[in-house]
Design a protein around this motif. Sequence first.
Motif, mmCIF file in Angstrom:
data_model
loop_
_atom_site.group_PDB
_atom_site.id
_atom_site.type_symbol
_atom_site.label_atom_id
_atom_site.label_comp_id
_atom_site.label_asym_id
_atom_site.label_seq_id
_atom_site.Cartn_x
_atom_site.Cartn_y
_atom_site.Cartn_z
ATOM 1 N N GLN A 89 0.396 -4.161 6.387
ATOM 2 C CA GLN A 89 -0.029 -5.527 6.117
ATOM 3 C C GLN A 89 0.256 -5.903 4.659
ATOM 4 O OE1 GLN A 89 -4.206 -6.237 6.718
ATOM 5 N NE2 GLN A 89 -3.976 -8.457 6.619
ATOM 6 N N LEU A 90 -0.035 -5.005 3.753
ATOM 7 C CA LEU A 90 0.238 -5.260 2.338
ATOM 8 C C LEU A 90 1.736 -5.389 2.086
ATOM 9 C CD1 LEU A 90 -0.753 -5.611 -0.546
ATOM 10 C CD2 LEU A 90 -0.787 -3.126 -0.760
ATOM 11 N N MET A 91 2.527 -4.553 2.734
ATOM 12 C CA MET A 91 3.974 -4.630 2.571
ATOM 13 C C MET A 91 4.492 -5.978 3.084
ATOM 14 S SD MET A 91 4.817 -1.872 1.048
ATOM 15 C CE MET A 91 6.553 -1.630 1.278
ATOM 16 N N GLN A 92 3.939 -6.461 4.187
ATOM 17 C CA GLN A 92 4.337 -7.754 4.726
ATOM 18 C C GLN A 92 3.974 -8.874 3.754
ATOM 19 O OE1 GLN A 92 6.157 -8.548 7.391
ATOM 20 N NE2 GLN A 92 5.987 -10.697 6.828
ATOM 21 N N GLN A 93 2.787 -8.792 3.175
ATOM 22 C CA GLN A 93 2.375 -9.789 2.189
ATOM 23 C C GLN A 93 3.320 -9.776 0.992
ATOM 24 O OE1 GLN A 93 -1.663 -8.711 1.292
ATOM 25 N NE2 GLN A 93 -2.492 -9.731 3.104
ATOM 26 N N CYS A 94 3.707 -8.596 0.563
ATOM 27 C CA CYS A 94 4.636 -8.484 -0.572
ATOM 28 C C CYS A 94 5.992 -9.092 -0.231
ATOM 29 C CB CYS A 94 4.786 -7.031 -0.992
ATOM 30 S SG CYS A 94 3.325 -6.359 -1.795
ATOM 31 N N GLU A 95 6.461 -8.882 0.982
ATOM 32 C CA GLU A 95 7.732 -9.478 1.408
ATOM 33 C C GLU A 95 7.648 -10.995 1.365
ATOM 34 O OE1 GLU A 95 10.674 -8.175 2.112
ATOM 35 O OE2 GLU A 95 10.028 -6.097 1.881
ATOM 36 N N ILE A 116 3.294 -12.754 -7.653
ATOM 37 C CA ILE A 116 3.940 -11.462 -7.875
ATOM 38 C C ILE A 116 2.979 -10.513 -8.583
ATOM 39 C CG2 ILE A 116 5.743 -10.253 -9.173
ATOM 40 C CD1 ILE A 116 7.567 -12.658 -8.647
ATOM 41 N N GLU A 117 2.316 -11.011 -9.610
ATOM 42 C CA GLU A 117 1.375 -10.178 -10.360
ATOM 43 C C GLU A 117 0.227 -9.696 -9.472
ATOM 44 O OE1 GLU A 117 0.121 -8.070 -13.609
ATOM 45 O OE2 GLU A 117 1.951 -9.263 -13.453
ATOM 46 N N GLN A 118 -0.284 -10.585 -8.628
ATOM 47 C CA GLN A 118 -1.376 -10.200 -7.726
ATOM 48 C C GLN A 118 -0.909 -9.158 -6.710
ATOM 49 O OE1 GLN A 118 -4.678 -11.027 -7.899
ATOM 50 N NE2 GLN A 118 -4.826 -9.424 -6.366
ATOM 51 N N ALA A 119 0.286 -9.354 -6.169
ATOM 52 C CA ALA A 119 0.826 -8.384 -5.211
ATOM 53 C C ALA A 119 1.028 -7.028 -5.884
ATOM 54 C CB ALA A 119 2.146 -8.899 -4.639
ATOM 55 N N TYR A 120 1.513 -7.047 -7.114
ATOM 56 C CA TYR A 120 1.700 -5.807 -7.864
ATOM 57 C C TYR A 120 0.365 -5.086 -8.040
ATOM 58 C CZ TYR A 120 3.023 -2.605 -11.578
ATOM 59 O OH TYR A 120 3.231 -1.473 -12.331
ATOM 60 N N ASN A 121 -0.659 -5.822 -8.426
ATOM 61 C CA ASN A 121 -1.988 -5.222 -8.605
ATOM 62 C C ASN A 121 -2.537 -4.681 -7.295
ATOM 63 O OD1 ASN A 121 -1.957 -5.804 -11.341
ATOM 64 N ND2 ASN A 121 -3.038 -7.738 -11.087
ATOM 65 N N ASP A 122 -2.320 -5.391 -6.204
ATOM 66 C CA ASP A 122 -2.764 -4.913 -4.890
ATOM 67 C C ASP A 122 -2.061 -3.612 -4.511
ATOM 68 O OD1 ASP A 122 -4.425 -7.121 -4.700
ATOM 69 O OD2 ASP A 122 -3.078 -8.231 -3.358
ATOM 70 N N LEU A 123 -0.763 -3.532 -4.824
ATOM 71 C CA LEU A 123 -0.017 -2.302 -4.551
ATOM 72 C C LEU A 123 -0.561 -1.132 -5.365
ATOM 73 C CD1 LEU A 123 3.633 -3.645 -4.435
ATOM 74 C CD2 LEU A 123 2.380 -2.640 -2.538
#
Length: 87
Positions: free
Chosen positions: A9-15, A46-53
């Motif tokens: 799910q996180l990978m999909q959000q990042c995509e 992008i910054e939020q996705a990076y932090n989530d990762l």
Amino acid sequence: MATRDSVQQLMQQCEEVIEFANMQFKDGQMQEHYNDQDYAKALAHIEQAYNDLMTMSHSATDAQREELHRMRLQLQQLQNQMIITPH
């Protein structure tokens, strides 16, 4: 431990973030300063996705951590392009 579904799910959000940011990056290059608000929004996503990762990687398995790392590199590369390229 991170579940496979939560990682996917996180990978999909990042995509989706990458896709949105790429659109804003291309629009920003064509429109110059007419799209600053959406451009900044894309950088924030992008910054939020990076932090989530980063958060997810703390509870991931080795294989999941590698997958998350590759996605982080993609996000960083796009973020760097958006920051250093005049729009």
